[in-house]
Design an enzyme around this catalytic site. Structure first.
Site, PDB file in Angstrom:
ATOM      1  N   SER A  80      38.332  32.415  41.453  1.00  0.00           N
ATOM      2  CA  SER A  80      37.892  33.649  42.114  1.00  0.00           C
ATOM      3  C   SER A  80      38.231  33.578  43.594  1.00  0.00           C
ATOM      4  CB  SER A  80      36.388  33.844  41.936  1.00  0.00           C
ATOM      5  OG  SER A  80      36.107  34.157  40.611  1.00  0.00           O
ATOM      6  N   LYS A 121      39.759  28.512  33.952  1.00  0.00           N
ATOM      7  CA  LYS A 121      40.292  29.847  34.270  1.00  0.00           C
ATOM      8  C   LYS A 121      41.079  29.785  35.567  1.00  0.00           C
ATOM      9  CE  LYS A 121      39.011  34.699  34.758  1.00  0.00           C
ATOM     10  NZ  LYS A 121      37.957  35.694  34.523  1.00  0.00           N
ATOM     11  N   PHE A 168      30.136  36.060  43.385  1.00  0.00           N
ATOM     12  CA  PHE A 168      29.259  35.361  42.415  1.00  0.00           C
ATOM     13  C   PHE A 168      27.773  35.671  42.652  1.00  0.00           C
ATOM     14  CE2 PHE A 168      32.391  31.507  41.937  1.00  0.00           C
ATOM     15  CZ  PHE A 168      33.281  32.330  41.271  1.00  0.00           C
ATOM     16  N   ASN A 182      37.378  43.807  44.026  1.00  0.00           N
ATOM     17  CA  ASN A 182      36.005  43.338  44.205  1.00  0.00           C
ATOM     18  C   ASN A 182      35.958  42.093  45.063  1.00  0.00           C
ATOM     19  OD1 ASN A 182      34.679  40.809  42.742  1.00  0.00           O
ATOM     20  ND2 ASN A 182      36.493  41.398  41.551  1.00  0.00           N
ATOM     21  N   THR A 187      34.890  33.179  46.853  1.00  0.00           N
ATOM     22  CA  THR A 187      34.072  32.054  47.312  1.00  0.00           C
ATOM     23  C   THR A 187      35.003  31.163  48.130  1.00  0.00           C
ATOM     24  OG1 THR A 187      32.594  32.130  45.401  1.00  0.00           O
ATOM     25  CG2 THR A 187      32.729  30.035  46.572  1.00  0.00           C
ATOM     26  N   ASN A 218      42.583  35.302  36.573  1.00  0.00           N
ATOM     27  CA  ASN A 218      41.571  35.953  37.395  1.00  0.00           C
ATOM     28  C   ASN A 218      42.232  37.082  38.210  1.00  0.00           C
ATOM     29  OD1 ASN A 218      39.074  36.278  38.898  1.00  0.00           O
ATOM     30  ND2 ASN A 218      38.615  34.181  38.267  1.00  0.00           N
TER      31      ASN A 218
HETATM   32  C1  LIG Z   1      33.925  43.540  39.426  1.00  0.00           C
HETATM   33  C2  LIG Z   1      34.556  42.299  38.907  1.00  0.00           C
HETATM   34  C3  LIG Z   1      33.867  41.106  38.954  1.00  0.00           C
HETATM   35  C4  LIG Z   1      34.448  39.943  38.456  1.00  0.00           C
HETATM   36  N1  LIG Z   1      33.728  38.780  38.474  1.00  0.00           N
HETATM   37  C5  LIG Z   1      34.264  37.667  37.922  1.00  0.00           C
HETATM   38  C6  LIG Z   1      33.514  36.461  37.869  1.00  0.00           C
HETATM   39  O1  LIG Z   1      32.367  36.406  38.289  1.00  0.00           O
HETATM   40  N2  LIG Z   1      34.104  35.378  37.314  1.00  0.00           N
HETATM   41  C7  LIG Z   1      35.373  35.400  36.795  1.00  0.00           C
HETATM   42  O2  LIG Z   1      35.862  34.389  36.289  1.00  0.00           O
HETATM   43  N3  LIG Z   1      36.096  36.550  36.826  1.00  0.00           N
HETATM   44  C8  LIG Z   1      35.575  37.653  37.371  1.00  0.00           C
HETATM   45  N4  LIG Z   1      36.302  38.818  37.385  1.00  0.00           N
HETATM   46  C9  LIG Z   1      37.695  38.780  36.892  1.00  0.00           C
HETATM   47  C10 LIG Z   1      37.816  39.242  35.445  1.00  0.00           C
HETATM   48  O3  LIG Z   1      37.125  38.387  34.583  1.00  0.00           O
HETATM   49  C11 LIG Z   1      39.292  39.281  35.034  1.00  0.00           C
HETATM   50  O4  LIG Z   1      39.825  37.965  35.069  1.00  0.00           O
HETATM   51  C12 LIG Z   1      40.132  40.171  35.941  1.00  0.00           C
HETATM   52  O5  LIG Z   1      39.408  41.279  36.372  1.00  0.00           O
HETATM   53  C13 LIG Z   1      41.413  40.640  35.242  1.00  0.00           C
HETATM   54  O6  LIG Z   1      41.108  41.404  34.101  1.00  0.00           O
HETATM   55  P1  LIG Z   1      41.107  43.031  34.106  1.00  0.00           P
HETATM   56  O7  LIG Z   1      42.380  43.447  34.764  1.00  0.00           O
HETATM   57  O8  LIG Z   1      41.004  43.415  32.685  1.00  0.00           O
HETATM   58  O9  LIG Z   1      39.900  43.413  34.896  1.00  0.00           O
HETATM   59  C14 LIG Z   1      35.747  39.982  37.900  1.00  0.00           C
HETATM   60  C15 LIG Z   1      36.429  41.205  37.840  1.00  0.00           C
HETATM   61  C16 LIG Z   1      35.864  42.347  38.324  1.00  0.00           C
HETATM   62  C17 LIG Z   1      36.621  43.644  38.261  1.00  0.00           C
END
Ligand SMILES: Cc1cc2nc3c(=O)[nH]c(=O)nc-3n(C[C@H](O)[C@H](O)[C@H](O)COP(=O)(O)O)c2cc1C
Length: 364
Positions: free
Chosen positions: A181, A219, A120, A116, A184, A248
């Site tokens: 993230s 984070k 934000f 992705n 940004t 993240n």
């Molecule tokens: C579509 C998408 C959007 C995300 N947006 C954010 C975000 O806005 N802020 C954030 O801290 N992490 C964001 N993440 C990261 C997730 O919170 C997480 O840290 C990361 O995806 C790893 O976990 P997972 O493998 O279970 O997805 C996003 C992840 C995905 C897939």
């Protein structure tokens, strides 16, 4: 059942369209009090052995929804009813912003991952505050994840985070400073200790001033060098933070994806990769953090968690809480419920009545 619907129907549509449709459906669930309560009764974790207390907050189960799914805090009740022990909303920025141009969300199904570059997209801290101040019909533990508004220059980043913290800390069970993230520009540079210290100190002042003193976590990215992970851990201890969320998404593509045959079509899209390919590195960062801080900070592990085995492994490695997002896209709405149910069985089989007996057991 969900897998069939996913492969036959959902996977044919744009993932962001499916997401918006899902959020709308969840909103419908939220505005139907009787259904919401019924779903909560059936699916939310109820086994006392699953309960966990972290930084003074009681969680009904250790497994929660990671940030990024519920950007504007509209699904807190629905996701709690579906079985998540907490919901981390956001990332929320001080000012509303549209995020990056679409397409910006991609499935990489062979690797069981997601890429992705949302950037934000959210309605801003004021709008989120209005949603979060409404009374809830089912209990929910809510973390609020804040980030920097894109158009705000880096020299004003601290003030921008402070603005969000002022709006949202009083409404959060815990607050998260997101500096990790990849979507940004410049955000991850804030992980350098000399920039991170004043930022966290300023947000902490706001979080400490709320009536209940809101716990504060940071984070971090999986792409930090190990020395930088240590440096942030030391900083978090020094500032008296409550915990660290790791990790993240990654900008790396050289991770073992367990990919079968052909690579996924969207594997090389620009953005953060999450899901199964992140599992190894996320666990590695957790172990590194635990070795550095022991139980002096609450560690929240996220990245590549797919099932109860993964959650169990993270608990043993020292995480008090575990989160997930990407695997839900492949596993469906009962995912969190199933994980808690399986954890519950495992605890019972081992005669464990308190999750504290498990946390950090293999961490040395
Ligand atoms: C579509 C998408 C959007 C995300 N947006 C954010 C975000 O806005 N802020 C954030 O801290 N992490 C964001 N993440 C990261 C997730 O919170 C997480 O840290 C990361 O995806 C790893 O976990 P997972 O493998 O279970 O997805 C996003 C992840 C995905 C897939």
């Amino acid at each position: 059942m969900y897998r069939f619907v996913f492969t036959q129907v959902l996977s044919r549509f744009d993932p962001e369209d499916v997401h918006h449709l899902t959020v709308r459906a969840l909103h419908l669930l939220s505005v139907t009090p009787a259904v919401k309560r019924l779903v909560h009764r059936r699916l939310a974790p109820r086994d006392p052995a699953l309960r966990v207390r972290a930084f003074g907050v009681h969680f009904p189960g250790p497994f929660g929804l990671a940030a990024g799914f519920d950007k504007d805090a509209g699904c807190v009740e629905a996701m709690s009813a579906l079985g998540f022990g907490h919901v981390e909303v956001g990332t929320i920025t001080a000012h509303a912003q549209p995020g990056n141009a679409r397409p910006r969300l991609f499935r990489v199904p062979r690797a069981r991952g997601i890429v992705n570059r949302m950037g934000f997209n959210n309605a801003g801290a004021g709008a989120a505050a209005r949603v979060l101040s409404r009374p809830r019909g089912v209990p929910a533990v809510v973390g609020v994840n804040i980030g920097k508004t894109k158009v705000v220059p880096e020299s004003e980043a601290v003030q921008d985070y402070v603005t969000s913290a002022r709006e949202l800390a009083p409404l959060a069970d815990y607050l998260v400073v997101n500096v990790s993230s990849p979507n940004t520009p410049g955000l991850r540079d804030l992980q350098a200790v000399e920039l991170l210290r004043p930022l966290l100190a300023a947000v902490k002042e706001v979080a400490d001033a709320t009536p209940r003193r809101t716990p504060l976590l940071v984070k971090i990215a999986p792409d930090l060098a190990d020395d930088d992970v240590d440096a942030i851990a030391d900083l978090a201890l020094d500032l008296g933070l409550d915990g660290i969320i790791a990790t993240n998404t990654t900008i790396r593509r050289d991770l073992d994806a367990g990919r079968a045959g052909r690579p996924d079509e969207h594997w090389d899209e620009t953005g953060g990769l999450s899901g199964r390919p992140l599992k190894g590195r996320s666990l590695e960062v957790l172990r590194r953090l635990r070795a550095r801080v022991g139980d002096r900070l609450t560690l929240v592990s996220v990245g590549g968690v797919e099932d109860a085995d993964d959650v169990w492994e993270r608990l043993l490695a020292g995480a008090t809480l575990v989160q997930g997002y990407s695997a839900m896209i492949y596993e469906g709405p009962l995912w969190a419920h199933r994980i808690h149910r399986e954890l519950s069985r495992r605890l019972r089989r081992r005669g464990v009545t308190d999750l504290r007996e498990v946390i950090g057991l293999t961490a040395g």
